[in-house]
Design a protein around this motif. Structure first.
Motif, PDB file in Angstrom:
ATOM      1  N   MET A   1       0.832  -1.196   0.000  1.00  0.00           N
ATOM      2  CA  MET A   1       0.000   0.000   0.000  1.00  0.00           C
ATOM      3  C   MET A   1       0.862   1.240   0.000  1.00  0.00           C
ATOM      4  O   MET A   1       0.807   2.087   0.859  1.00  0.00           O
ATOM      5  CB  MET A   1      -0.928  -0.005   1.219  1.00  0.00           C
ATOM      6  N   GLY A   2       1.714   1.336  -0.992  1.00  0.00           N
ATOM      7  CA  GLY A   2       2.604   2.482  -1.088  1.00  0.00           C
ATOM      8  C   GLY A   2       1.938   3.644  -1.794  1.00  0.00           C
ATOM      9  O   GLY A   2       0.765   3.639  -2.106  1.00  0.00           O
ATOM     10  N   SER A   3       2.741   4.686  -2.064  1.00  0.00           N
ATOM     11  CA  SER A   3       2.231   5.859  -2.752  1.00  0.00           C
ATOM     12  C   SER A   3       1.781   5.498  -4.158  1.00  0.00           C
ATOM     13  O   SER A   3       2.444   4.770  -4.884  1.00  0.00           O
ATOM     14  CB  SER A   3       3.306   6.937  -2.804  1.00  0.00           C
ATOM     15  N   PRO A  53      -0.856   7.616  15.815  1.00  0.00           N
ATOM     16  CA  PRO A  53       0.375   7.308  15.074  1.00  0.00           C
ATOM     17  C   PRO A  53       0.739   5.834  15.025  1.00  0.00           C
ATOM     18  O   PRO A  53       1.686   5.459  14.328  1.00  0.00           O
ATOM     19  CB  PRO A  53       1.443   8.111  15.833  1.00  0.00           C
ATOM     20  N   ASP A  54       0.004   4.986  15.751  1.00  0.00           N
ATOM     21  CA  ASP A  54       0.309   3.556  15.719  1.00  0.00           C
ATOM     22  C   ASP A  54      -0.996   2.769  15.770  1.00  0.00           C
ATOM     23  O   ASP A  54      -2.081   3.337  15.672  1.00  0.00           O
ATOM     24  CB  ASP A  54       1.228   3.169  16.882  1.00  0.00           C
ATOM     25  N   GLY A  55      -0.885   1.468  15.885  1.00  0.00           N
ATOM     26  CA  GLY A  55      -2.068   0.619  15.892  1.00  0.00           C
ATOM     27  C   GLY A  55      -2.349   0.063  14.507  1.00  0.00           C
ATOM     28  O   GLY A  55      -1.528   0.170  13.587  1.00  0.00           O
ATOM     29  N   PRO A  56      -3.538  -0.543  14.315  1.00  0.00           N
ATOM     30  CA  PRO A  56      -3.876  -1.127  13.010  1.00  0.00           C
ATOM     31  C   PRO A  56      -3.890  -0.077  11.901  1.00  0.00           C
ATOM     32  O   PRO A  56      -4.088   1.119  12.138  1.00  0.00           O
ATOM     33  CB  PRO A  56      -5.285  -1.699  13.240  1.00  0.00           C
ATOM     34  N   VAL A  57      -3.675  -0.540  10.691  1.00  0.00           N
ATOM     35  CA  VAL A  57      -3.770   0.348   9.527  1.00  0.00           C
ATOM     36  C   VAL A  57      -5.210   0.851   9.413  1.00  0.00           C
ATOM     37  O   VAL A  57      -6.159   0.062   9.494  1.00  0.00           O
ATOM     38  CB  VAL A  57      -3.370  -0.415   8.246  1.00  0.00           C
ATOM     39  N   PRO A  58      -5.436   2.160   9.261  1.00  0.00           N
ATOM     40  CA  PRO A  58      -6.803   2.666   9.145  1.00  0.00           C
ATOM     41  C   PRO A  58      -7.568   1.991   8.004  1.00  0.00           C
ATOM     42  O   PRO A  58      -7.006   1.722   6.932  1.00  0.00           O
ATOM     43  CB  PRO A  58      -6.604   4.161   8.865  1.00  0.00           C
ATOM     44  N   ALA A  59      -8.844   1.720   8.233  1.00  0.00           N
ATOM     45  CA  ALA A  59      -9.642   0.987   7.246  1.00  0.00           C
ATOM     46  C   ALA A  59      -9.823   1.754   5.947  1.00  0.00           C
ATOM     47  O   ALA A  59     -10.169   1.163   4.922  1.00  0.00           O
ATOM     48  CB  ALA A  59     -11.007   0.637   7.843  1.00  0.00           C
ATOM     49  N   LEU A  99      -5.925  -4.737  10.066  1.00  0.00           N
ATOM     50  CA  LEU A  99      -4.824  -4.836   9.112  1.00  0.00           C
ATOM     51  C   LEU A  99      -3.525  -4.423   9.787  1.00  0.00           C
ATOM     52  O   LEU A  99      -3.421  -3.308  10.316  1.00  0.00           O
ATOM     53  CB  LEU A  99      -5.093  -3.942   7.894  1.00  0.00           C
ATOM     54  N   ASP A 100      -2.548  -5.307   9.778  1.00  0.00           N
ATOM     55  CA  ASP A 100      -1.242  -5.007  10.356  1.00  0.00           C
ATOM     56  C   ASP A 100      -0.351  -4.325   9.313  1.00  0.00           C
ATOM     57  O   ASP A 100      -0.458  -4.592   8.119  1.00  0.00           O
ATOM     58  CB  ASP A 100      -0.553  -6.289  10.830  1.00  0.00           C
ATOM     59  N   GLU A 101       0.552  -3.488   9.793  1.00  0.00           N
ATOM     60  CA  GLU A 101       1.448  -2.763   8.888  1.00  0.00           C
ATOM     61  C   GLU A 101       2.354  -3.689   8.088  1.00  0.00           C
ATOM     62  O   GLU A 101       2.742  -3.365   6.963  1.00  0.00           O
ATOM     63  CB  GLU A 101       2.309  -1.776   9.682  1.00  0.00           C
ATOM     64  N   ASP A 102       2.714  -4.833   8.667  1.00  0.00           N
ATOM     65  CA  ASP A 102       3.666  -5.710   7.979  1.00  0.00           C
ATOM     66  C   ASP A 102       2.987  -6.764   7.112  1.00  0.00           C
ATOM     67  O   ASP A 102       3.649  -7.637   6.552  1.00  0.00           O
ATOM     68  CB  ASP A 102       4.580  -6.398   8.997  1.00  0.00           C
ATOM     69  N   ARG A 103       1.654  -6.688   6.974  1.00  0.00           N
ATOM     70  CA  ARG A 103       0.952  -7.673   6.155  1.00  0.00           C
ATOM     71  C   ARG A 103       0.957  -7.247   4.696  1.00  0.00           C
ATOM     72  O   ARG A 103       0.698  -6.091   4.376  1.00  0.00           O
ATOM     73  CB  ARG A 103      -0.489  -7.834   6.630  1.00  0.00           C
ATOM     74  N   ARG A 104       1.253  -8.179   3.810  1.00  0.00           N
ATOM     75  CA  ARG A 104       1.245  -7.912   2.378  1.00  0.00           C
ATOM     76  C   ARG A 104      -0.099  -8.362   1.821  1.00  0.00           C
ATOM     77  O   ARG A 104      -0.591  -9.445   2.156  1.00  0.00           O
ATOM     78  CB  ARG A 104       2.403  -8.628   1.690  1.00  0.00           C
ATOM     79  N   LEU A 105      -0.674  -7.526   0.962  1.00  0.00           N
ATOM     80  CA  LEU A 105      -2.020  -7.761   0.475  1.00  0.00           C
ATOM     81  C   LEU A 105      -2.065  -7.866  -1.036  1.00  0.00           C
ATOM     82  O   LEU A 105      -1.241  -7.271  -1.744  1.00  0.00           O
ATOM     83  CB  LEU A 105      -2.948  -6.622   0.919  1.00  0.00           C
ATOM     84  N   GLY A 106      -3.045  -8.600  -1.526  1.00  0.00           N
ATOM     85  CA  GLY A 106      -3.394  -8.593  -2.937  1.00  0.00           C
ATOM     86  C   GLY A 106      -4.715  -7.862  -3.112  1.00  0.00           C
ATOM     87  O   GLY A 106      -5.578  -7.893  -2.225  1.00  0.00           O
ATOM     88  N   ILE A 137     -10.044 -12.893   2.280  1.00  0.00           N
ATOM     89  CA  ILE A 137     -10.451 -11.498   2.126  1.00  0.00           C
ATOM     90  C   ILE A 137     -10.474 -10.818   3.489  1.00  0.00           C
ATOM     91  O   ILE A 137     -11.114 -11.292   4.426  1.00  0.00           O
ATOM     92  CB  ILE A 137     -11.827 -11.394   1.438  1.00  0.00           C
ATOM     93  N   LEU A 138      -9.769  -9.700   3.582  1.00  0.00           N
ATOM     94  CA  LEU A 138      -9.653  -8.949   4.830  1.00  0.00           C
ATOM     95  C   LEU A 138     -10.387  -7.620   4.786  1.00  0.00           C
ATOM     96  O   LEU A 138     -10.705  -7.056   5.840  1.00  0.00           O
ATOM     97  CB  LEU A 138      -8.175  -8.677   5.143  1.00  0.00           C
ATOM     98  N   TRP A 139     -10.643  -7.116   3.583  1.00  0.00           N
ATOM     99  CA  TRP A 139     -11.173  -5.752   3.417  1.00  0.00           C
ATOM    100  C   TRP A 139     -11.972  -5.698   2.139  1.00  0.00           C
ATOM    101  O   TRP A 139     -11.582  -6.287   1.125  1.00  0.00           O
ATOM    102  CB  TRP A 139      -9.993  -4.784   3.379  1.00  0.00           C
ATOM    103  N   ARG A 140     -13.106  -5.028   2.181  1.00  0.00           N
ATOM    104  CA  ARG A 140     -13.932  -4.823   0.984  1.00  0.00           C
ATOM    105  C   ARG A 140     -14.420  -3.387   0.950  1.00  0.00           C
ATOM    106  O   ARG A 140     -14.629  -2.774   2.005  1.00  0.00           O
ATOM    107  CB  ARG A 140     -15.144  -5.762   0.989  1.00  0.00           C
TER     108      ARG A 140
END
Length: 291
Positions: A1-3, A53-59, A99-106, A137-140
């Motif tokens: 989830m980069g720029s 500034p920390d915690g799960p990635v915002p939805a 969603l964790d910051e270190d998780r890679r997603l498709g 699936i983690l997010w829709r």
């Protein structure tokens, strides 16, 4: 989830090109695999939208990866509508687990067939994010857009051209702001700041001159920034691990302006709204409910 700035630039260039005459609808989709969070971009996003500034990635953050894929689909020559001029009507997000910051997603993004709408034609852009390893699936998300039809003379409203103005006086019949409404000042450069983080450089969000080219007297805030800012305010009271966020956009938020955020709890659902501090005009309303 980069720029996503670089991938969106080409889409906005294509958005300026004329479309060919629409033919039969062809549903298409796009995918990205093994997408990692860019820590610096996430930090800027959290700061700009008001998240901790920390915690799960915002939805709302995965939208930054899904949106360039949607733009690539909407700027295809066979897509029936021009992108510039579309109206973002609503957005719905389902977080199926944090969603964790270190998780890679498709990611997978596709567009449903347009349907009739009282003001033209509406269509949904659907997006999914799954665990890159397990494909769970983690997010829709569903983003609903409107292609406005040319209004008839009878349907034109006298106040329509001033809908985006933040300097109009409060109408006499506008109710006072609800108790506990929180004022937020939105600076003139907010659209440019969010564009730098998200890559979404739609001209209506950037400068007065570019916004006027599309009928807005002022630049307007990105709908997804307002949705994210509302989610950040709700997150201050903690969020469930699984939830659905729904937002309906009613009127553009001119920049600069002061808006009022209000939230209320009804059973286990949190209702919220954003309105103009000057006119009382509602910009958006939504709710957040556990799944």
């Amino acid at each position: 989830m980069g720029s996503a700035a670089s991938s969106l630039t080409g889409s906005y260039v294509r958005a300026l090109l004329p479309k060919r005459r629409a033919g039969a609808w062809v549903q298409a989709g796009m995918e990205r695999t093994d997408v990692a969070v860019a820590p610096a971009a996430l930090t800027r996003y959290r700061r700009l939208c008001g998240f901790a500034p920390d915690g799960p990635v915002p939805a709302t953050y995965p939208h930054l990866t899904a949106f360039p894929l949607a733009m690539a689909l909407m700027t295809r020559r066979d897509f029936p509508f021009p992108v510039l001029g579309l109206v973002h009507l609503a957005n719905e997000i389902e977080q199926l687990e944090p969603l964790d910051e270190d998780r890679r997603l498709g990611y997978r993004v596709w567009i449903e067939k347009p349907r009739e709408h009282p003001r033209g034609a509406a269509f949904d852009v659907l997006a999914e994010a799954h665990d890159a390893g397990e494909r769970r699936i983690l997010w829709r998300a569903t983003s609903t857009y409107l292609r406005r039809a040319k209004p008839s003379a009878a349907s034109r409203r006298p106040h329509a051209t001033s809908a985006s103005s933040s300097s109009a006086s409060r109408p006499a019949d506008t109710p006072p702001p609800p108790p506990g409404a929180e004022p937020w000042y939105l600076p003139a450069d907010l659209g440019r700041a969010y564009a730098a983080v998200s890559g979404d450089r739609n001209p209506i969000h950037l400068y007065p001159g570019t916004a006027r080219l599309f009928g807005y007297p002022h630049p307007i805030a990105h709908g997804m920034w307002t949705a994210a800012r509302c989610l950040a305010a709700l997150a201050a009271a903690d969020l469930p691990d699984r939830f659905r966020l729904r937002v309906e956009f009613h009127a553009p938020v001119p920049l600069p302006s002061t808006v009022l955020f209000h939230a209320a709890q009804t059973t286990d659902i949190r209702d919220f709204s954003l309105s103009s501090a000057d006119t009382g005009r509602r910009h958006l309303h939504g709710d957040l409910a556990p799944l």
